[in-house]
Design a protein around this motif. Structure first.
Motif, PDB file in Angstrom:
ATOM      1  N   ARG A 133      -0.750  15.324   2.896  1.00  0.00           N
ATOM      2  CA  ARG A 133      -0.981  16.712   3.281  1.00  0.00           C
ATOM      3  C   ARG A 133      -0.200  17.667   2.368  1.00  0.00           C
ATOM      4  N   LEU A 138       2.722  16.956  10.123  1.00  0.00           N
ATOM      5  CA  LEU A 138       1.738  16.258  10.940  1.00  0.00           C
ATOM      6  C   LEU A 138       1.297  17.194  12.063  1.00  0.00           C
ATOM      7  N   ARG A 141       0.569   9.883   5.553  1.00  0.00           N
ATOM      8  CA  ARG A 141      -0.219  10.984   6.126  1.00  0.00           C
ATOM      9  C   ARG A 141       0.436  12.336   5.798  1.00  0.00           C
ATOM     10  N   GLU A 182      -0.948  13.904  15.863  1.00  0.00           N
ATOM     11  CA  GLU A 182      -0.473  12.840  14.975  1.00  0.00           C
ATOM     12  C   GLU A 182       0.975  12.458  15.292  1.00  0.00           C
ATOM     13  N   TRP A 210       2.162   4.764   7.864  1.00  0.00           N
ATOM     14  CA  TRP A 210       1.050   5.695   8.144  1.00  0.00           C
ATOM     15  C   TRP A 210       1.566   7.121   8.264  1.00  0.00           C
ATOM     16  N   LYS A 211       2.660   7.281   8.992  1.00  0.00           N
ATOM     17  CA  LYS A 211       3.232   8.613   9.204  1.00  0.00           C
ATOM     18  C   LYS A 211       3.653   9.243   7.875  1.00  0.00           C
TER      19      LYS A 211
END
Lengths: 223, 245, 243
Positions: free
Chosen positions: A20, C89, A16, C93, A12-13
Motif C-alpha cells: 500500500r 491497513l 499488505r 485488515e 501477510w500483514k
C-alpha cells in the motif's frame, strides 16, 4: 499448523501494508540503483575492465539496500508501539522472528529481481544464470537471518538505525566474501561444483544463524 | 599509606600483579636477547623484526581467549541473569580489543621488513584479526548506545554470542579466500614467505611469552572487574536518585 | 481469576511496586486509580505478561504468568497506551491480522460483530491512517475483545473517547459483566471508573492503599477518599512510619 499460519499472518500483514505505501521497496530500489551508479564513477578511471569489480558492486548494492529494509521492519513496529501487540499474541515469539525474516527476504528478493537484470543489461554480463541466482539466494538468506535479529536488537538502542550496519557488517563478512567470490568465479566460467566450498559455507552460515537467531530472539524482545 | 587494613584478597592480587610484572620483564629479555636469531631469514632487518613474533602471537592468543570468555559469560548471563557475568563479559571484551589491536600493530611491524608492506590482505590471520576487532568494537559501541543496565547486559550478551559464532565462519571464509598462507612455522616452503624454523629456545620463549601475557590478562581482568563493579553500583545509585527527584 | 501475592517490581534499585496483594474473582470488574507514577501501568503490564516482576506471584486462572506457556495470552484482552494497530491497513485488515494470531473461529462474522459493537462497521474498509483519535480508540477496544477473552486489561481505555464513545464502552463493559468477563481497568476519571466497575482500588506509592466495592460509594465520598489517600502517602520517597 497454527504456528505456520501465524508466521504467515505476520508476513501477510507486512506485505499488505508495504504494497500500500511502497515506502520500503521504493527506497531500497532507488538506493540499490544509486549504489551501482556511484560505483560506476568510482571505478571508471582505474579499473580498466569494469566487469572485474562487478560481483563486488552487486553485493554491496544488495547489502546497503538490505540494511534500509531490515531497519524499517522493526522501526515501524516500534514507532507505533505495535510491537506490544505482537508480543501479547498467543504464540511462540520466534514466530515474530520468522514472520519478519520472511517479509524482509521477500523485499530484498524483490530488489534483487530488478537489480540483477539491470546490471546484466548495463554491463553486458549474464548475472541471471541459475548458479548465480542460487548463490544470491543463499547469501541473502544468511544476511537477512542475522539482519532481522540485529534489527530487533538495534531498535532498543539510542542510535537505532545507525546501529544496525555497525552490528551487522562485521558479522556478515563470511556471506559477503562467499557471495562475491562465488559470483566472480561463476562469471569466470567455473562450474557450481568448482565453487562448492563457497556454497557449503553459505549453507552452513544460513543454518547456524537461523538456529541461533531463533533461540536468541526471545531474549531480544523480553522486557 | 592506606587507611583500611588490606584484606587477604587484596594482598594476593598485589603480589600477583608484582610477580606478573617481573615475569613480563623476563619475557621481554628472553624475546629480545635470549632467544636465538632466526638465521635462515635473509636480512638483518627481518631477523630483528622476527623478534616481535613472541609479542605478536601472545597478544593474538590473549585476544581470542578474552573474546571466548566474553562469549561464555554472555551465555551464562542469559541463563543466570547475574550482573557478575555481564561485568565479566564487558571487561574481557575490552581487554580483548586492546590485545587484538596490539596483535595487529605488531603484525604490521613484522610485515614491513618481511613482506615489504605494512599490511597485507593475503595473510588470513591478519585479516581475521581485523574482522574480529571490528566485531568487538561494535560490541562495545552497542553497550554504549543503551542506557538501561538490564537491557544493556541482555542485548550485549546476544551480540557477544552471535559475534563469537561468526568468528570461525569468518576464518573459514578468509582461509578459502586466500589459500596461500605465509608464515607457517616449520614447513620447508614457509621460509620463502617469511617463515622460519623454530629452535628449542625459540619455543621456550614463545611459550613463556604466552604464559606471561595470560597472567597479564588475569591481572587486567581483575582490576577491570573491580572498576566495573564500582561503576555499576554508582550507576544504580544515580538512577535511584534521579527517579526519586 | 487474577491472584497476586507479595508482588514486588523494581527497576534497578528503584522499587515501583512494593508488595501488592490482590485477588479478583471471575466476572468482577475492578477500577484501578492512582496518581501518575503510582505503578498502575506497570501492574497491568506485569499481569499481561509484558513485564517481568522482581518477586512474588501473579496467577491468572491458577497459572503463574511468567511460567505459563504462550497459550495463557489467548485469555487476555489488552488495551494499552499504544493503539497496537497498523496505519497502512484498513480496520478490517487489522482485525483479520489479530484474529489470525488469536485463531478466532469464524473470523469474518466475528469481525462484523465487534466492529458493529464499537460503531465502526461503516468504516471497515478505510485505512486506520484516516481515523480520528476516538475512532482509533474504538478500534483498539474492538481488537481487544475480538477473541472474546475472559480477562480484559484496559489501561486508560477512555483516553480520546468522546461522551458517546464512552457510553459505548460502558455498554460493552456491562455486557462483559453479564458474560463473566473479569476486567481490570485504569482511569483518571473518578466518576467514570466508579460507574463502570464493581470495585475500586487506589494504588499509591507502590501499594494498594484503598480497596472497596463501589455499590454504596457516592462519587463525592469517593473523591474525598481519593484526595485523602493520595495526600497522606507520598507517591515517591520513604514509606510512612505507620505502614
Amino acid at each position: 499448523m497454527s504456528y505456520l499460519s501465524k508466521v504467515r499472518a505476520i508476513v501477510w500483514k507486512d506485505v499488505r501494508a508495504e504494497l500500500r505505501t511502497k515506502d520500503i521497496l521504493s527506497s531500497m530500489l532507488v538506493f540499490a540503483g544509486l549504489t551501482v551508479l556511484i560505483f560506476q564513477f568510482a571505478f571508471d578511471l582505474r579499473a580498466s575492465v569494469i566487469q572485474l569489480v562487478l560481483p563486488g558492486v552487486l553485493w554491496i548494492a544488495i547489502t546497503f539496500a538490505g540494511v534500509l529494509g531490515l531497519n524499517r521492519s522493526f522501526v515501524l513496529e516500534q514507532d507505533r508501539g505495535s510491537m506490544e501487540g505482537l508480543l501479547m499474541a498467543p504464540m511462540d515469539r520466534s514466530a515474530i522472528y520468522f514472520g519478519k525474516l520472511i517479509g524482509n527476504l521477500l523485499f530484498i528478493f524483490a530488489v534483487e529481481l530488478v537489480l540483477l537484470p539491470l546490471m546484466t543489461v548495463l554491463y553486458n554480463m549474464s548475472l541471471l544464470s541459475p548458479s548465480i541466482l542460487l548463490v544470491v539466494f543463499l547469501g541473502t538468506i544468511g544476511y537477512a537471518a542475522v539482519g532481522t535479529l540485529f534489527a530487533a536488537l538495534s531498535i532498543n538502542t539510542r542510535a537505532r538505525e545507525v546501529m544496525l550496519p555497525i552490528l551487522l557488517f562485521p558479522v556478515m563478512i563470511p556471506v559477503f566474501v562467499a557471495g562475491v567470490q562465488a559470483t566472480a568465479r561463476l562469471l569466470d566460467g567455473e562450474s557450481l561444483a568448482e565453487i562448492a566450498r563457497w556454497v557449503q559455507l553459505l549453507l552452513a552460515y544460513d543454518g547456524i544463524f537461523i538456529a541461533a537467531a531463533m533461540i536468541l530472539f526471545d531474549y531480544v524482545v523480553e522486557e | 599509606m592506606t587507611a583500611h587494613k588490606r584484606s587477604g584478597r587484596e594482598t594476593f592480587w598485589m603480589v600477583f600483579t608484582g610477580i606478573t610484572g617481573v615475569l613480563i620483564l623476563i619475557g621481554v629479555y628472553m624475546s629480545l636477547i635470549w632467544a636465538p636469531t632466526a638465521l635462515n631469514l635473509p636480512t638483518v632487518n627481518e631477523q630483528l623484526a622476527q623478534r616481535v613474533f613472541y609479542f605478536h602471537v601472545s597478544a593474538g592468543w590473549v585476544g581470542y581467549v578474552a573474546f571466548g570468555v566474553t562469549a561464555v559469560a554472555s551465555v551464562l548471563y542469559l541463563i543466570k541473569r547475574s550482573r557478575r557475568f555481564d561485568n565479566l563479559a564487558v571487561s574481557s571484551a575490552e581487554i580483548g580489543v586492546v590485545f587484538t589491536a596490539a596483535n595487529l600493530v605488531s603484525g604490521s611491524i613484522w610485515a614491513r621488513p618481511t613482506w615489504n608492506t605494512w599490511w597485507t590482505w593475503d595473510d588470513p590471520r591478519l585479516t581475521l584479526a581485523a574482522i574480529v576487532l571490528m566485531v568487538y568494537i561494535a560490541y562495545l559501541m552497542l553497550r554504549n548506545a543503551i542506557d538501561d543496565p538490564e537491557r544493556k547486559a541482555r542485548l550485549a550478551s546476544i551480540y557477544g554470542i552471535v559475534g563469537f559464532i561468526s568468528v570461525p565462519l569468518s576464518f573459514v571464509s578468509v582461509r578459502i579466500w586466500r589459500t596461500i598462507h605465509p608464515a607457517v612455522i616449520g614447513t620447508a616452503s614457509a621460509s620463502s614467505q617469511g617463515g622460519f624454523d623454530m629452535s628449542g629456545n625459540m619455543v621456550i620463549t614463545l611459550l613463556f611469552s604466552i604464559f606471561t601475557f595470560s597472567l597479564l590478562y588475569f591481572v587486567l581482568l581483575h582490576y577491570r572487574l573491580c572498576l566495573e563493579d564500582q561503576r555499576v553500583e554508582l550507576e544504580e545509585y544515580k538512577m535511584a536518585v534521579m527517579a526519586d527527584s | 481469576m487474577i491472584a497476586i501475592e507479595k508482588l514486588i517490581k523494581a527497576f534497578g534499585r528503584k522499587p515501583v511496586l512494593k508488595g501488592i496483594d490482590l485477588s479478583v474473582p471471575a466476572g468482577q470488574s475492578v477500577a484501578l486509580f492512582g496518581p501518575n507514577g503510582a505503578g498502575k501501568t506497570t501492574l497491568i503490564r506485569i499481569i499481561a505478561g509484558l513485564s517481568k516482576h522482581t518477586s512474588g506471584s501473579v496467577k491468572l486462572g491458577g497459572q503463574e504468568v511468567q511460567q505459563a506457556g504462550h497459550g495463557l495470552r489467548r485469555h487476555i484482552g489488552f488495551v494499552s497506551h499504544n493503539p497496537l494497530l497498523y496505519d497502512s491497513l484498513t480496520a478490517e485488515e487489522n482485525l483479520i491480522f489479530f484474529g489470525r494470531l488469536y485463531e478466532v473461529p469464524e473470523l469474518s462474522q466475528r469481525i462484523n460483530v465487534v466492529l458493529d459493537r464499537v460503531g465502526l462497521l461503516h468504516r471497515r474498509k478505510d485505512l486506520v491512517r484516516t481515523f480520528s483519535r476516538g475512532m482509533i480508540q474504538r478500534l483498539t477496544i474492538a481488537r481487544s475483545i475480538l477473541h472474546n477473552p475472559p480477562i480484559l486489561l484496559l489501561d486508560e481505555p477512555d483516553t480520546g473517547l468522546d461522551q458517546q464513545a464512552a457510553d459505548m464502552l460502558r455498554g460493552l463493559l456491562l455486557d462483559i459483566g453479564a458474560s463473566d468477563r473479569t476486567v481490570l481497568l485504569t482511569t483518571h476519571n473518578l466518576e467514570r471508573g466508579l460507574e463502570w466497575a464493581d470495585r475500586a482500588l487506589i494504588l499509591n506509592g507502590g501499594k494498594i492503599r484503598y480497596d472497596s466495592l463501589t455499590d454504596n460509594l457516592t462519587p463525592a465520598e469517593f473523591r474525598q477518599v481519593y484526595t485523602d489517600v493520595v495526600a497522606t502517602v507520598p507517591t515517591i520517597g520513604k514509606e510512612p512510619a505507620s505502614s
